[in-house]
Design a protein around this motif. Structure first.
Motif, PDB file in Angstrom:
ATOM      1  N   GLY A  98       1.052  -1.286   0.106  1.00  0.00           N
ATOM      2  CA  GLY A  98      -0.284  -0.018  -0.130  1.00  0.00           C
ATOM      3  C   GLY A  98       0.781   1.426   0.025  1.00  0.00           C
ATOM      4  O   GLY A  98       2.072   1.669   0.371  1.00  0.00           O
ATOM      5  N   VAL A  99       0.829   2.015  -0.747  1.00  0.00           N
ATOM      6  CA  VAL A  99       0.566   3.655  -0.729  1.00  0.00           C
ATOM      7  C   VAL A  99      -0.033   4.788  -0.107  1.00  0.00           C
ATOM      8  O   VAL A  99      -0.896   4.742  -0.254  1.00  0.00           O
ATOM      9  CB  VAL A  99       1.651   3.664  -1.633  1.00  0.00           C
ATOM     10  N   ILE A 100       0.683   5.677   0.941  1.00  0.00           N
ATOM     11  CA  ILE A 100      -0.648   6.468   1.031  1.00  0.00           C
ATOM     12  C   ILE A 100       0.255   7.790   0.853  1.00  0.00           C
ATOM     13  O   ILE A 100       0.842   8.179   1.571  1.00  0.00           O
ATOM     14  CB  ILE A 100      -0.858   6.160   2.738  1.00  0.00           C
ATOM     15  N   ILE A 101      -0.687   8.795   0.172  1.00  0.00           N
ATOM     16  CA  ILE A 101      -0.105  10.001   0.316  1.00  0.00           C
ATOM     17  C   ILE A 101      -1.001  11.124   0.391  1.00  0.00           C
ATOM     18  O   ILE A 101      -2.441  11.325   0.175  1.00  0.00           O
ATOM     19  CB  ILE A 101      -0.466  10.054  -1.112  1.00  0.00           C
ATOM     20  N   THR A 102       0.098  11.947   1.366  1.00  0.00           N
ATOM     21  CA  THR A 102      -1.328  12.910   2.320  1.00  0.00           C
ATOM     22  C   THR A 102      -0.682  14.289   2.173  1.00  0.00           C
ATOM     23  O   THR A 102       0.769  14.355   2.557  1.00  0.00           O
ATOM     24  CB  THR A 102      -0.868  12.493   4.070  1.00  0.00           C
ATOM     25  N   GLN A 103      -1.414  15.000   1.542  1.00  0.00           N
ATOM     26  CA  GLN A 103      -0.830  16.204   1.154  1.00  0.00           C
ATOM     27  C   GLN A 103      -2.119  17.807   2.192  1.00  0.00           C
ATOM     28  O   GLN A 103      -3.407  17.620   2.679  1.00  0.00           O
ATOM     29  CB  GLN A 103      -1.302  16.692  -0.146  1.00  0.00           C
ATOM     30  N   PRO A 104      -0.767  18.246   3.003  1.00  0.00           N
ATOM     31  CA  PRO A 104      -2.252  19.017   4.149  1.00  0.00           C
ATOM     32  C   PRO A 104      -2.647  19.972   2.812  1.00  0.00           C
ATOM     33  O   PRO A 104      -2.576  21.165   2.286  1.00  0.00           O
ATOM     34  CB  PRO A 104      -0.834  19.584   5.048  1.00  0.00           C
ATOM     35  N   VAL A 105      -3.815  20.110   3.112  1.00  0.00           N
ATOM     36  CA  VAL A 105      -4.929  21.279   2.855  1.00  0.00           C
ATOM     37  C   VAL A 105      -4.881  23.042   3.765  1.00  0.00           C
ATOM     38  O   VAL A 105      -4.475  23.645   2.884  1.00  0.00           O
ATOM     39  CB  VAL A 105      -6.015  21.010   2.513  1.00  0.00           C
ATOM     40  N   PHE A 106      -4.727  22.309   5.132  1.00  0.00           N
ATOM     41  CA  PHE A 106      -5.239  23.497   5.525  1.00  0.00           C
ATOM     42  C   PHE A 106      -4.744  22.797   7.251  1.00  0.00           C
ATOM     43  O   PHE A 106      -5.590  21.850   7.364  1.00  0.00           O
ATOM     44  CB  PHE A 106      -6.798  24.253   5.420  1.00  0.00           C
ATOM     45  N   ASP A 107      -3.560  22.152   7.975  1.00  0.00           N
ATOM     46  CA  ASP A 107      -3.164  22.266   8.530  1.00  0.00           C
ATOM     47  C   ASP A 107      -3.866  22.778  10.399  1.00  0.00           C
ATOM     48  O   ASP A 107      -2.510  23.397  11.229  1.00  0.00           O
ATOM     49  CB  ASP A 107      -1.412  21.742   9.088  1.00  0.00           C
ATOM     50  N   ALA A 108      -4.375  23.690  10.646  1.00  0.00           N
ATOM     51  CA  ALA A 108      -4.555  24.225  11.419  1.00  0.00           C
ATOM     52  C   ALA A 108      -3.675  25.623  11.696  1.00  0.00           C
ATOM     53  O   ALA A 108      -3.290  26.359  12.629  1.00  0.00           O
ATOM     54  CB  ALA A 108      -5.068  23.955  12.173  1.00  0.00           C
ATOM     55  N   LEU A 109      -3.120  26.263  10.515  1.00  0.00           N
ATOM     56  CA  LEU A 109      -1.578  27.479  10.754  1.00  0.00           C
ATOM     57  C   LEU A 109      -0.533  26.818  10.886  1.00  0.00           C
ATOM     58  O   LEU A 109       0.223  27.433  11.333  1.00  0.00           O
ATOM     59  CB  LEU A 109      -2.312  28.860  10.525  1.00  0.00           C
ATOM     60  N   ARG A 110      -0.367  25.618  11.976  1.00  0.00           N
ATOM     61  CA  ARG A 110       0.707  24.871  11.965  1.00  0.00           C
ATOM     62  C   ARG A 110       1.686  25.420  11.934  1.00  0.00           C
ATOM     63  O   ARG A 110       2.551  25.286  12.575  1.00  0.00           O
ATOM     64  CB  ARG A 110       0.146  23.679  12.644  1.00  0.00           C
ATOM     65  N   THR A 111       1.656  25.060  10.529  1.00  0.00           N
ATOM     66  CA  THR A 111       3.581  24.894  10.233  1.00  0.00           C
ATOM     67  C   THR A 111       3.534  26.391   9.491  1.00  0.00           C
ATOM     68  O   THR A 111       5.280  27.256  10.027  1.00  0.00           O
ATOM     69  CB  THR A 111       3.271  24.461   8.699  1.00  0.00           C
ATOM     70  N   ARG A 112       2.741  27.335   9.567  1.00  0.00           N
ATOM     71  CA  ARG A 112       3.066  28.783  10.122  1.00  0.00           C
ATOM     72  C   ARG A 112       3.700  29.322  10.632  1.00  0.00           C
ATOM     73  O   ARG A 112       4.735  29.382  10.515  1.00  0.00           O
ATOM     74  CB  ARG A 112       1.999  29.092   9.630  1.00  0.00           C
ATOM     75  N   TYR A 113       3.076  28.503  11.591  1.00  0.00           N
ATOM     76  CA  TYR A 113       3.051  29.119  13.356  1.00  0.00           C
ATOM     77  C   TYR A 113       4.368  28.469  13.520  1.00  0.00           C
ATOM     78  O   TYR A 113       5.637  29.587  14.272  1.00  0.00           O
ATOM     79  CB  TYR A 113       2.519  29.207  14.287  1.00  0.00           C
ATOM     80  N   ASN A 114       4.850  27.627  13.270  1.00  0.00           N
ATOM     81  CA  ASN A 114       6.076  26.526  13.465  1.00  0.00           C
ATOM     82  C   ASN A 114       7.035  27.222  12.525  1.00  0.00           C
ATOM     83  O   ASN A 114       8.506  27.992  13.579  1.00  0.00           O
ATOM     84  CB  ASN A 114       5.935  25.392  13.443  1.00  0.00           C
ATOM     85  N   LEU A 115       7.063  27.750  11.327  1.00  0.00           N
ATOM     86  CA  LEU A 115       7.509  28.022  10.806  1.00  0.00           C
ATOM     87  C   LEU A 115       8.168  29.792  11.813  1.00  0.00           C
ATOM     88  O   LEU A 115       9.583  29.792  10.798  1.00  0.00           O
ATOM     89  CB  LEU A 115       8.053  28.325   8.812  1.00  0.00           C
ATOM     90  N   GLY A 116       7.572  30.518  11.509  1.00  0.00           N
ATOM     91  CA  GLY A 116       7.566  31.548  12.394  1.00  0.00           C
ATOM     92  C   GLY A 116       8.398  32.019  13.329  1.00  0.00           C
ATOM     93  O   GLY A 116       9.841  32.491  14.047  1.00  0.00           O
ATOM     94  N   GLN A 117       8.286  30.915  14.677  1.00  0.00           N
ATOM     95  CA  GLN A 117       8.973  30.476  15.708  1.00  0.00           C
ATOM     96  C   GLN A 117      10.311  30.222  15.621  1.00  0.00           C
ATOM     97  O   GLN A 117      11.864  30.027  16.190  1.00  0.00           O
ATOM     98  CB  GLN A 117       8.277  29.348  16.610  1.00  0.00           C
ATOM     99  N   ALA A 118      10.494  28.918  14.442  1.00  0.00           N
ATOM    100  CA  ALA A 118      12.139  28.566  14.114  1.00  0.00           C
ATOM    101  C   ALA A 118      13.091  30.279  13.757  1.00  0.00           C
ATOM    102  O   ALA A 118      14.063  30.056  13.853  1.00  0.00           O
ATOM    103  CB  ALA A 118      11.889  27.711  12.975  1.00  0.00           C
ATOM    104  N   GLU A 119      12.650  30.814  12.616  1.00  0.00           N
ATOM    105  CA  GLU A 119      13.296  31.640  12.411  1.00  0.00           C
ATOM    106  C   GLU A 119      13.518  32.513  13.515  1.00  0.00           C
ATOM    107  O   GLU A 119      14.467  33.493  13.354  1.00  0.00           O
ATOM    108  CB  GLU A 119      12.054  32.713  11.013  1.00  0.00           C
ATOM    109  N   ALA A 120      12.781  32.370  14.356  1.00  0.00           N
ATOM    110  CA  ALA A 120      12.545  33.815  15.701  1.00  0.00           C
ATOM    111  C   ALA A 120      14.395  33.012  16.246  1.00  0.00           C
ATOM    112  O   ALA A 120      14.593  33.397  16.665  1.00  0.00           O
ATOM    113  CB  ALA A 120      11.359  33.534  16.303  1.00  0.00           C
TER     114      ALA A 120
END
Length: 436
Positions: A98-120
Motif C-alpha cells: 500500500g501507498v498513502i500520500i497525504t497532502q495537508p490542505v489546511f493544517d490549522a496554521l501549525r506549519t506557519r506558526y512553527n516556521l515563524g517560531q523557528a526563524e525567530a
C-alpha cells in the motif's frame, strides 16, 4: 651608586615593551576562534538552523509505503463456506502492498506558526553567538590589560625593593661607622619588609591574572604590547546609549525571543481549528483473510479532523504561552536597562579617567623632580634618609596611581564599544568560522 639607581628609576614612567609579542587584536581573535563558549554557541546556531527545514516540512506531502508477505491460516465464514464440512481452515500466501500520500490542505496554521517560531529561534541563536563573542572579546581585553598592568606594577615593585635594599645598606654602613642608630636600621628593615610583602602580593595577583588569560585566550601572555585607544567612540553619551539599545546582541536576542514567544502563543490557536488533508490511497493485496485472489483499490479522499474537547488542555496551554510571552517582554525591558547601565558606567569611567590621567602624569613629573632634589640634598647632608624614603614612597604611589588610571582609561573605551555591540568590528570584523 644610590643616586645612579634613583636616576634610572626616575626614567621609568610606563615601561617600554619588547619589540614583538601577542597584540590585543591577536588575543581577541585567537579567543574567538578557540574559546569553548564561542564554539558551543556556534554549534548551537548550526543546530537551530537545522530546525528550519523541519518546520517547512509541514507544507509538503507525506508518503508512506507499507508491504507485508507471508503465510496465513484463516477460519471464518468465507473459508467455511468453500471448504469441505469439518475442515474450516484455509492456508494461503498473503501479500499486501500500500501507498498513502497525504497532502495537508489546511493544517490549522501549525506549519506557519512553527516556521515563524523557528526563524525567530535562528535569529535568537545568531544574536546569542554575537553576544557571546562580545562578552568573550571584552573579557579578553580586561584580562590582557590586567596582565600588562600587573607586569608594570611588578617592575615598579622590584625597583622599589631594590631602592630600599640599597638605602638599608647605606644606613647600616653609617650606623657601623657611628653616624647612625639601630633605630634607623630597624626603620629601613621595616620599610624593606613592607616593600617585599607588596611585591609578593602583587606577584600573586599577576599569577592569577595569567591563569585567567590562559583560560580565556588559551594562549600564554607573552610580550604584551600596550594597545592604543580604540577608534569609533561616539561623541555623546546619548549616542552611545542609542547604539546599545539598537545594536547590542543581547538586546537583539531578547527581541528575537519575544518574537519566538509570540509565535508559540499563536501556535496554540491551531488547537481550536480543524485540520484538512487530501489523502491518496493505493493498495495491491492478495489472499487476504482466506479470500483467494487480488484485492486492489485506489482512493482519493478529503479528510477533516476537528477536536471538540481535550479536557481543557488547549485553553491551559494558551494561557501558559500568554504568560511566557509576558515574561519574555519583561526580560527584554530588563536587558535594555542593563545595556544602558553598562554604557553609562563605562562612559563615566572614561570621562573621569581622562582628566585624572593628565593630572596624575603631572603629579608623577613633579614628584619625580622633588625626589631628585631630595637625593641631591641628601648627598649634601641637608636631608635625612627618612626624607628620601618618604619622597620615594610618594613617587612610587604616584607612578602606581598614574599607571592604573591609564589602564582604566583604555579599558573604559573598549567597554563603551562592547556596550554598543561594536567591539568585534573594532577588532577587524568577525573571526574565521563564525558560522553565519
Amino acid at each position: 651608586m644610590l643616586r645612579a639607581s634613583v636616576l634610572a628609576g626616575l626614567m621609568f614612567l610606563l615601561p617600554v615593551q619588547p619589540a614583538r609579542g601577542i597584540t590585543l587584536f591577536e588575543s581577541v581573535h585567537h579567543a574567538l576562534d578557540n574559546n569553548p563558549e564561542v564554539l558551543a554557541a556556534r554549534d548551537n546556531l548550526q543546530a537551530v538552523l537545522a530546525t528550519l527545514p523541519k518546520a517547512k516540512a509541514g507544507y509538503y506531502p507525506s508518503i508512506d509505503l507499507s508491504s507485508t508477505y507471508g503465510r496465513e491460516t484463516s477460519d471464518n465464514p468465507t473459508t467455511r463456506a468453500v471448504n469441505n464440512p469439518g475442515d474450516h481452515n484455509l492456508t494461503l500466501t498473503r501479500g499486501e502492498t500500500g501507498v498513502i500520500i497525504t497532502q495537508p490542505v489546511f493544517d490549522a496554521l501549525r506549519t506557519r506558526y512553527n516556521l515563524g517560531q523557528a526563524e525567530a529561534n535562528v535569529d535568537s541563536a545568531g544574536q546569542n553567538l554575537a553576544n557571546v563573542e562580545e562578552t568573550i572579546g571584552i573579557t579578553v581585553v580586561e584580562a590582557y590589560l590586567e596582565v600588562m598592568r600587573l607586569q608594570q606594577l611588578l617592575e615598579l615593585d622590584k625597583d622599589y625593593v631594590l631602592l630600599h635594599q640599597r638605602v638599608k645598606k647605606v644606613v647600616e654602613e653609617k650606623a657601623e661607622a657611628g653616624g647612625g642608630s639601630v633605630a634607623d636600621v630597624e626603620q629601613t628593615e621595616s620599610r624593606l619588609a613592607l616593600a617585599l610583602a607588596n611585591l609578593a602580593a602583587n606577584q600573586g595577583q599577576y599569577d592569577s591574572a595569567v591563569a585567567r588569560f590562559l583560560r580565556v585566550v588559551n594562549r600564554k601572555p607573552d610580550r604584551l604590547t600596550m594597545p592604543a585607544m580604540p577608534k569609533g567612540l561616539p561623541d555623546t553619551l546619548q549616542a552611545a546609549i542609542e547604539a546599545a539599545l539598537v545594536d547590542h546582541p543581547s538586546v537583539l536576542m531578547a527581541k528575537a525571543d519575544v518574537v519566538s514567544a509570540e509565535a508559540s502563543k499563536d501556535l496554540t490557536r491551531s488547537n481550536f481549528l480543524p485540520a484538512v488533508d487530501l489523502k491518496l490511497n493505493l493498495s495491491n493485496n492478495a489472499n487476504v483473510n482466506g479470500v483467494e485472489g487480488h484485492d486492489n483499490s485506489v482512493s482519493a479522499l478529503v479528510t477533516m479532523n476537528y477536536n471538540l474537547y481535550r479536557g481543557g488542555r488547549d485553553r491551559a496551554e494558551r494561557d501558559e504561552m500568554s504568560k511566557r510571552l509576558g515574561q519574555r517582554r519583561e526580560i527584554l525591558d530588563n536587558t535594555r536597562l542593563m545595556a544602558r547601565e553598562r554604557i553609562e558606567r563605562a562612559w563615566a569611567g572614561l570621562q573621569s579617567s581622562e582628566p585624572r590621567v593628565r593630572h596624575l602624569k603631572k603629579h608623577v613629573e613633579v614628584t619625580a623632580s622633588v625626589t631628585q632634589a631630595y637625593h641631591n640634598q641628601f648627598q649634601l647632608g641637608k636631608r635625612t634618609w627618612l626624607d628620601v624614603l618618604n619622597s620615594e614612597s610618594a613617587l612610587y604611589v604616584a607612578r602606581k596611581d598614574w599607571q592604573a588610571e591609564e589602564f582604566k582609561r583604555v579599558l573604559s573605551a573598549y567597554q563603551i564599544l562592547s556596550g554598543m555591540g561594536r567591539l568585534r568590528d573594532t577588532m577587524g570584523g568577525e573571526p574565521k568560522s563564525a558560522g553565519r
